[in-house]
Design a protein around this motif. Structure first.
Motif, PDB file in Angstrom:
ATOM      1  N   HIS A 138       0.832  -1.206   0.000  1.00 62.12           N
ATOM      2  CA  HIS A 138       0.000   0.000   0.000  1.00 62.12           C
ATOM      3  C   HIS A 138       0.867   1.256   0.000  1.00 62.12           C
ATOM      4  CE1 HIS A 138      -4.285  -1.336   0.741  1.00 62.12           C
ATOM      5  NE2 HIS A 138      -3.621  -2.484   0.723  1.00 62.12           N
ATOM      6  N   TYR A 139       1.960   1.213   0.745  1.00 59.22           N
ATOM      7  CA  TYR A 139       2.892   2.343   0.727  1.00 59.22           C
ATOM      8  C   TYR A 139       3.446   2.549  -0.682  1.00 59.22           C
ATOM      9  CZ  TYR A 139       7.000   5.203   1.718  1.00 59.22           C
ATOM     10  OH  TYR A 139       7.947   6.205   1.706  1.00 59.22           O
ATOM     11  N   ASN A 140       3.879   1.464  -1.303  1.00 63.37           N
ATOM     12  CA  ASN A 140       4.446   1.570  -2.646  1.00 63.37           C
ATOM     13  C   ASN A 140       3.434   2.126  -3.639  1.00 63.37           C
ATOM     14  OD1 ASN A 140       6.868   0.516  -1.739  1.00 63.37           O
ATOM     15  ND2 ASN A 140       6.424  -1.573  -2.417  1.00 63.37           N
ATOM     16  N   ALA A 141       2.182   1.716  -3.509  1.00 65.39           N
ATOM     17  CA  ALA A 141       1.151   2.181  -4.437  1.00 65.39           C
ATOM     18  C   ALA A 141       0.974   3.685  -4.323  1.00 65.39           C
ATOM     19  CB  ALA A 141      -0.164   1.470  -4.147  1.00 65.39           C
ATOM     20  N   LEU A 142       0.886   4.188  -3.110  1.00 64.91           N
ATOM     21  CA  LEU A 142       0.695   5.630  -2.940  1.00 64.91           C
ATOM     22  C   LEU A 142       1.960   6.404  -3.302  1.00 64.91           C
ATOM     23  CD1 LEU A 142      -1.184   7.874  -2.141  1.00 64.91           C
ATOM     24  CD2 LEU A 142      -0.483   7.586   0.241  1.00 64.91           C
ATOM     25  N   TYR A 143       3.108   5.857  -2.949  1.00 71.18           N
ATOM     26  CA  TYR A 143       4.366   6.527  -3.307  1.00 71.18           C
ATOM     27  C   TYR A 143       4.501   6.615  -4.827  1.00 71.18           C
ATOM     28  CZ  TYR A 143       9.344   7.622  -3.499  1.00 71.18           C
ATOM     29  OH  TYR A 143      10.555   8.234  -3.760  1.00 71.18           O
ATOM     30  N   THR A 162      -5.241  13.932   3.436  1.00 73.55           N
ATOM     31  CA  THR A 162      -4.700  13.067   4.479  1.00 73.55           C
ATOM     32  C   THR A 162      -5.585  11.850   4.703  1.00 73.55           C
ATOM     33  OG1 THR A 162      -5.856  14.365   6.174  1.00 73.55           O
ATOM     34  CG2 THR A 162      -3.579  14.981   5.664  1.00 73.55           C
ATOM     35  N   HIS A 163      -6.750  11.837   4.059  1.00 72.77           N
ATOM     36  CA  HIS A 163      -7.648  10.676   4.145  1.00 72.77           C
ATOM     37  C   HIS A 163      -8.484  10.618   2.869  1.00 72.77           C
ATOM     38  CE1 HIS A 163     -11.389  12.971   4.746  1.00 72.77           C
ATOM     39  NE2 HIS A 163     -10.649  13.789   5.474  1.00 72.77           N
ATOM     40  N   ILE A 164      -9.117   9.475   2.648  1.00 69.49           N
ATOM     41  CA  ILE A 164      -9.995   9.301   1.482  1.00 69.49           C
ATOM     42  C   ILE A 164     -11.326   8.696   1.948  1.00 69.49           C
ATOM     43  CG2 ILE A 164      -8.252   9.183  -0.346  1.00 69.49           C
ATOM     44  CD1 ILE A 164      -8.315   6.104  -0.020  1.00 69.49           C
ATOM     45  N   ARG A 165     -11.863   9.269   3.020  1.00 63.80           N
ATOM     46  CA  ARG A 165     -13.124   8.753   3.557  1.00 63.80           C
ATOM     47  C   ARG A 165     -14.236   8.806   2.523  1.00 63.80           C
ATOM     48  NH1 ARG A 165     -12.905   5.909   8.527  1.00 63.80           N
ATOM     49  NH2 ARG A 165     -10.784   6.324   9.230  1.00 63.80           N
ATOM     50  N   ALA A 166     -14.203   9.775   1.634  1.00 62.08           N
ATOM     51  CA  ALA A 166     -15.244   9.881   0.608  1.00 62.08           C
ATOM     52  C   ALA A 166     -15.273   8.649  -0.289  1.00 62.08           C
ATOM     53  CB  ALA A 166     -15.033  11.136  -0.242  1.00 62.08           C
ATOM     54  N   TRP A 167     -14.111   8.078  -0.542  1.00 64.65           N
ATOM     55  CA  TRP A 167     -14.044   6.896  -1.398  1.00 64.65           C
ATOM     56  C   TRP A 167     -14.763   5.715  -0.756  1.00 64.65           C
ATOM     57  CZ3 TRP A 167     -13.914   4.979  -5.900  1.00 64.65           C
ATOM     58  CH2 TRP A 167     -13.442   3.684  -6.160  1.00 64.65           C
ATOM     59  N   ASP A 168     -14.606   5.543   0.553  1.00 69.12           N
ATOM     60  CA  ASP A 168     -15.279   4.453   1.256  1.00 69.12           C
ATOM     61  C   ASP A 168     -16.759   4.752   1.469  1.00 69.12           C
ATOM     62  OD1 ASP A 168     -12.980   2.839   1.527  1.00 69.12           O
ATOM     63  OD2 ASP A 168     -12.320   4.020   3.245  1.00 69.12           O
ATOM     64  N   LEU A 169     -17.055   5.930   1.971  1.00 71.48           N
ATOM     65  CA  LEU A 169     -18.443   6.286   2.246  1.00 71.48           C
ATOM     66  C   LEU A 169     -19.247   6.381   0.963  1.00 71.48           C
ATOM     67  CD1 LEU A 169     -17.761   9.043   4.928  1.00 71.48           C
ATOM     68  CD2 LEU A 169     -18.579   6.706   5.341  1.00 71.48           C
ATOM     69  N   GLY A 170     -18.619   6.833  -0.122  1.00 66.79           N
ATOM     70  CA  GLY A 170     -19.323   6.992  -1.386  1.00 66.79           C
ATOM     71  C   GLY A 170     -19.695   5.686  -2.057  1.00 66.79           C
ATOM     72  N   TYR A 221      -5.937   5.834  -6.012  1.00 66.81           N
ATOM     73  CA  TYR A 221      -5.169   5.022  -5.061  1.00 66.81           C
ATOM     74  C   TYR A 221      -5.594   3.563  -5.120  1.00 66.81           C
ATOM     75  CZ  TYR A 221      -4.045   3.199  -0.347  1.00 66.81           C
ATOM     76  OH  TYR A 221      -3.629   2.439   0.714  1.00 66.81           O
ATOM     77  N   TRP A 222      -6.898   3.319  -5.157  1.00 71.71           N
ATOM     78  CA  TRP A 222      -7.440   1.958  -5.250  1.00 71.71           C
ATOM     79  C   TRP A 222      -6.935   1.273  -6.512  1.00 71.71           C
ATOM     80  CZ3 TRP A 222     -11.190   0.675  -9.093  1.00 71.71           C
ATOM     81  CH2 TRP A 222     -11.742  -0.608  -8.963  1.00 71.71           C
ATOM     82  N   SER A 223      -6.891   1.998  -7.618  1.00 69.61           N
ATOM     83  CA  SER A 223      -6.401   1.426  -8.866  1.00 69.61           C
ATOM     84  C   SER A 223      -4.896   1.165  -8.801  1.00 69.61           C
ATOM     85  CB  SER A 223      -6.718   2.369 -10.029  1.00 69.61           C
ATOM     86  OG  SER A 223      -6.224   1.867 -11.250  1.00 69.61           O
ATOM     87  N   ALA A 224      -4.153   2.070  -8.172  1.00 71.66           N
ATOM     88  CA  ALA A 224      -2.695   1.916  -8.074  1.00 71.66           C
ATOM     89  C   ALA A 224      -2.297   0.692  -7.265  1.00 71.66           C
ATOM     90  CB  ALA A 224      -2.078   3.170  -7.467  1.00 71.66           C
ATOM     91  N   LEU A 225      -3.191   0.228  -6.403  1.00 73.93           N
ATOM     92  CA  LEU A 225      -2.881  -0.952  -5.598  1.00 73.93           C
ATOM     93  C   LEU A 225      -2.691  -2.195  -6.457  1.00 73.93           C
ATOM     94  CD1 LEU A 225      -5.379  -0.416  -2.649  1.00 73.93           C
ATOM     95  CD2 LEU A 225      -2.892  -0.234  -2.543  1.00 73.93           C
ATOM     96  N   THR A 226      -3.331  -2.212  -7.622  1.00 76.87           N
ATOM     97  CA  THR A 226      -3.231  -3.380  -8.504  1.00 76.87           C
ATOM     98  C   THR A 226      -2.484  -3.091  -9.799  1.00 76.87           C
ATOM     99  OG1 THR A 226      -5.432  -2.853  -9.382  1.00 76.87           O
ATOM    100  CG2 THR A 226      -5.314  -4.473  -7.599  1.00 76.87           C
ATOM    101  N   ASP A 227      -2.593  -1.853 -10.308  1.00 74.09           N
ATOM    102  CA  ASP A 227      -1.941  -1.529 -11.579  1.00 74.09           C
ATOM    103  C   ASP A 227      -1.729  -0.027 -11.652  1.00 74.09           C
ATOM    104  OD1 ASP A 227      -1.049  -1.188 -14.151  1.00 74.09           O
ATOM    105  OD2 ASP A 227      -2.548  -2.504 -15.069  1.00 74.09           O
ATOM    106  N   ILE A 228      -0.524   0.429 -11.361  1.00 72.82           N
ATOM    107  CA  ILE A 228      -0.233   1.853 -11.370  1.00 72.82           C
ATOM    108  C   ILE A 228      -0.447   2.446 -12.756  1.00 72.82           C
ATOM    109  CG2 ILE A 228       2.229   1.501 -11.846  1.00 72.82           C
ATOM    110  CD1 ILE A 228       0.686   4.234  -9.593  1.00 72.82           C
TER     111      ILE A 228
END
Length: 269
Positions: A138-143, A162-170, A221-228
């Motif tokens: 997860h660090y690598n994906a965001l970096y 500093t957070h992506i609460r909208a992504w989860d709540l949405g 960020y969610w997409s970068a976790l699997t394919d940057i």
């Protein structure tokens, strides 16, 4: 607090900006139920869900297959568990730990080297009985997302969240509505779930524009976790969705603000 800029992406005939928002009733919903549905409004265009009802017209078998394939939900237990995870910050909880580290690394702050951060996250995970690989990936994906300059500079630097609460709540209203019409949830338990997401969104965001920012960054960020390599396209698609909501006259976000008109807008960190 400064509000991140939202710049419309170019749109063509296939863009979400060209699809109509669906409204089923001439009589508007009360403020609170409509605002709760609006938390998930960025998913109504691509899935062609109506904006003003909790019910769906799609075939239940099709919905069950969709929610199984996309979310791994197969019954009422897994449906409630997924809703709980989204309320708790399914992706944002991890993001909130690694985002400050990535920010320091990208700013080249003294003592903040990516390798040092990875060692810290591995040790932290081991002490908590968690997978070091999970945290490092997860660090690598965001970096990579930030250093590759996939997102606009104004987003990747001064306005990076500093957070992506909208992504989860949405995403929660989509899960709730689909599970309701799939037969996994009852309507009397769905509205409290939707209201919980609305109250949480109001505690983090002052308006839909700030909420939209979290949706775009969260999806990238969610997409970068699997394919940057696909993160840029993911951000652009989300940008199309939220810009339609921000600028179109038939948008649920334009019809109703995140906060009721009579209440002061605020943001709780």
């Amino acid at each position: 607090m400064s509000i991140p800029p939202i710049t419309p992406f170019p749109s063509g005939e296939r863009s979400s900006l060209g699809r109509p928002f669906l409204w089923q009733s001439d009589a508007p919903l009360p403020e609170r139920p409509q605002a709760a549905l609006n938390v998930g409004a960025h998913m109504w265009i691509p899935n062609q869900y109506a904006c003003d009802t909790i019910a769906l017209d799609d075939d239940p078998e099709l919905l069950r297959a969709r929610i199984r394939d996309w979310w791994g939900i197969t019954d009422d237990v897994s449906a409630r568990k997924t809703v709980g995870l989204l309320l708790d910050g399914m992706h944002s909880a991890t993001f909130e730990v690694i985002a400050p580290l990535v920010a320091e690394a990208t700013n080249r702050s003294p003592g903040h080297d990516p390798e040092v951060h990875r060692e810290f996250l591995a040790a932290r995970a081991a002490a908590r009985g968690e997978s070091p690989g999970y945290w490092i990936s997860h660090y690598n994906a965001l970096y990579n997302l930030r250093t590759a300059k996939i997102l606009r500079n104004t987003v990747s630097d001064r306005h990076f969240p500093t957070h992506i609460r909208a992504w989860d709540l949405g995403r929660l209203p989509f899960v709730v509505r689909t599970c309701l019409s799939s037969g996994f949830l009852e309507v009397d338990e769905c509205w409290p779930m939707l209201f919980a997401a609305l109250d949480s969104a109001r505690s983090y965001y002052a308006n839909w524009r700030q909420f939209a920012h979290g949706v775009v960054i969260g999806r990238a960020y969610w997409s970068a976790l699997t394919d940057i390599g696909k993160a840029g396209d993911a951000a652009q698609v989300a940008g199309n969705w939220v810009n339609a909501l921000l600028v179109r006259s038939d948008s649920p976000w334009r019809r109703m603000p995140l906060w009721p008109e009579e209440e002061p807008q605020r943001r709780v960190p």
